[in-house]
Write a protein that holds these residues in place. Sequence first.
Motif, mmCIF file in Angstrom:
data_model
loop_
_atom_site.group_PDB
_atom_site.id
_atom_site.type_symbol
_atom_site.label_atom_id
_atom_site.label_comp_id
_atom_site.label_asym_id
_atom_site.label_seq_id
_atom_site.Cartn_x
_atom_site.Cartn_y
_atom_site.Cartn_z
ATOM 1 N N THR A 137 26.079 44.414 46.177
ATOM 2 C CA THR A 137 26.157 43.626 45.096
ATOM 3 C C THR A 137 25.646 44.326 43.786
ATOM 4 O O THR A 137 26.308 44.377 42.696
ATOM 5 C CB THR A 137 25.377 42.233 45.171
ATOM 6 N N TYR A 138 24.390 44.884 43.886
ATOM 7 C CA TYR A 138 23.760 45.652 42.707
ATOM 8 C C TYR A 138 24.511 46.951 42.566
ATOM 9 O O TYR A 138 24.723 47.184 41.359
ATOM 10 C CB TYR A 138 22.403 45.610 42.802
ATOM 11 N N ARG A 159 17.941 33.027 45.705
ATOM 12 C CA ARG A 159 18.490 34.072 46.212
ATOM 13 C C ARG A 159 20.098 33.938 45.827
ATOM 14 O O ARG A 159 20.694 34.712 45.585
ATOM 15 C CB ARG A 159 18.295 34.264 47.520
ATOM 16 N N HIS A 217 30.019 38.324 53.296
ATOM 17 C CA HIS A 217 28.638 38.500 53.153
ATOM 18 C C HIS A 217 28.061 39.109 54.467
ATOM 19 O O HIS A 217 28.551 38.650 55.688
ATOM 20 C CB HIS A 217 27.675 37.419 52.788
ATOM 21 N N VAL A 247 22.398 36.413 43.771
ATOM 22 C CA VAL A 247 23.236 37.419 43.995
ATOM 23 C C VAL A 247 24.672 36.870 44.401
ATOM 24 O O VAL A 247 25.709 37.783 44.677
ATOM 25 C CB VAL A 247 22.725 38.109 45.364
ATOM 26 N N SER A 283 22.795 42.762 49.729
ATOM 27 C CA SER A 283 22.380 42.675 48.417
ATOM 28 C C SER A 283 22.681 44.357 47.565
ATOM 29 O O SER A 283 22.924 44.128 46.538
ATOM 30 C CB SER A 283 21.137 42.360 48.153
ATOM 31 N N ARG A 335 16.769 42.528 39.494
ATOM 32 C CA ARG A 335 17.669 41.509 39.375
ATOM 33 C C ARG A 335 18.469 41.557 37.982
ATOM 34 O O ARG A 335 18.136 42.186 37.107
ATOM 35 C CB ARG A 335 16.850 40.117 39.343
#
Length: 281
Positions: free
Chosen positions: A33-34, A100, A65, A104, A30, A80
């Motif tokens: 991702t961010y 989730r 992933h 994401v 994650s 988020r």
Amino acid sequence: MDEEVVTYEVRGPVAIIRLNRPEYRNAQNSKVTYALDAAFTRAVEDDEVKAIVLGGNGKHFCAGHDIGTPGRDIDQSFERKAVIWWDHVGASGVDSRFARESEVYMGMCRRWREIPKPLIAMVQGACIAGGLMLAWSCDFIVASDDAFFSDPVVQMGIPGVEFFSHPWVMNPRAAKEFLYTGDRMPAQRAYELGMVNHVFARDELEERTLEIAERIAKMPRLGLALTKKAVNQCEDLMGLRAGMDSVFGLHHAAHAHNAEVQGDSLGKVDVKAIKQQAAEA
Ligand code: ZN
């Protein structure tokens, strides 16, 4: 872990954003991702940036992933961005998993597909499962001759990765074989099926991709943004968006089945088992 998981560079009118966990074949947690989302936002907001290239540092674009590195962070909250569901942390079962993955995976990929500047995927080496979602969120893919694509998640009893574009980025019959076998599709085959726009030698990939990006960058900004939206809207009218939403439900039925029957939403399939299957192919 303060590793810089995504790198950002501007060369002339082009922003180059790269996944930066080469020691884990750029597996996406994650945090990645961010960090990607922040990098895309930065590129959109910089008036000097006319086009964006998404790549990966190291030998591989992205192995998928993160299902097994020390940086796996599925139980963490982040600020988020997609916000199409509530935070998953503190919830359980489908309530957590659906939340989730809506944020994401599905939400973020959709957000990136719609960013208003041209976005080109520059793919070398492995582009597996979650890696496909990144490449497919881009406007088109330029690959090196050593690139390969695969979605091995049917092995987990799951009908493909969350951002289910398979029948649109290749043809439906090719998509079935791709999913049924989990086999690696070489760049050349992906090119023949129209999933990849160009295949270049590995040592020319960056230079040739940047040439394309720089040519695109000469076009007027609004014209490019409207063109992107025009093609995306038509792709959605060809069923992409609605198809993806309906398959997301099947995807979560599979996760729930695995959790119910095997006590593990991934069906007790780990990186080792996936590599084993790939080695036998
Ligand atoms: Zn999933």
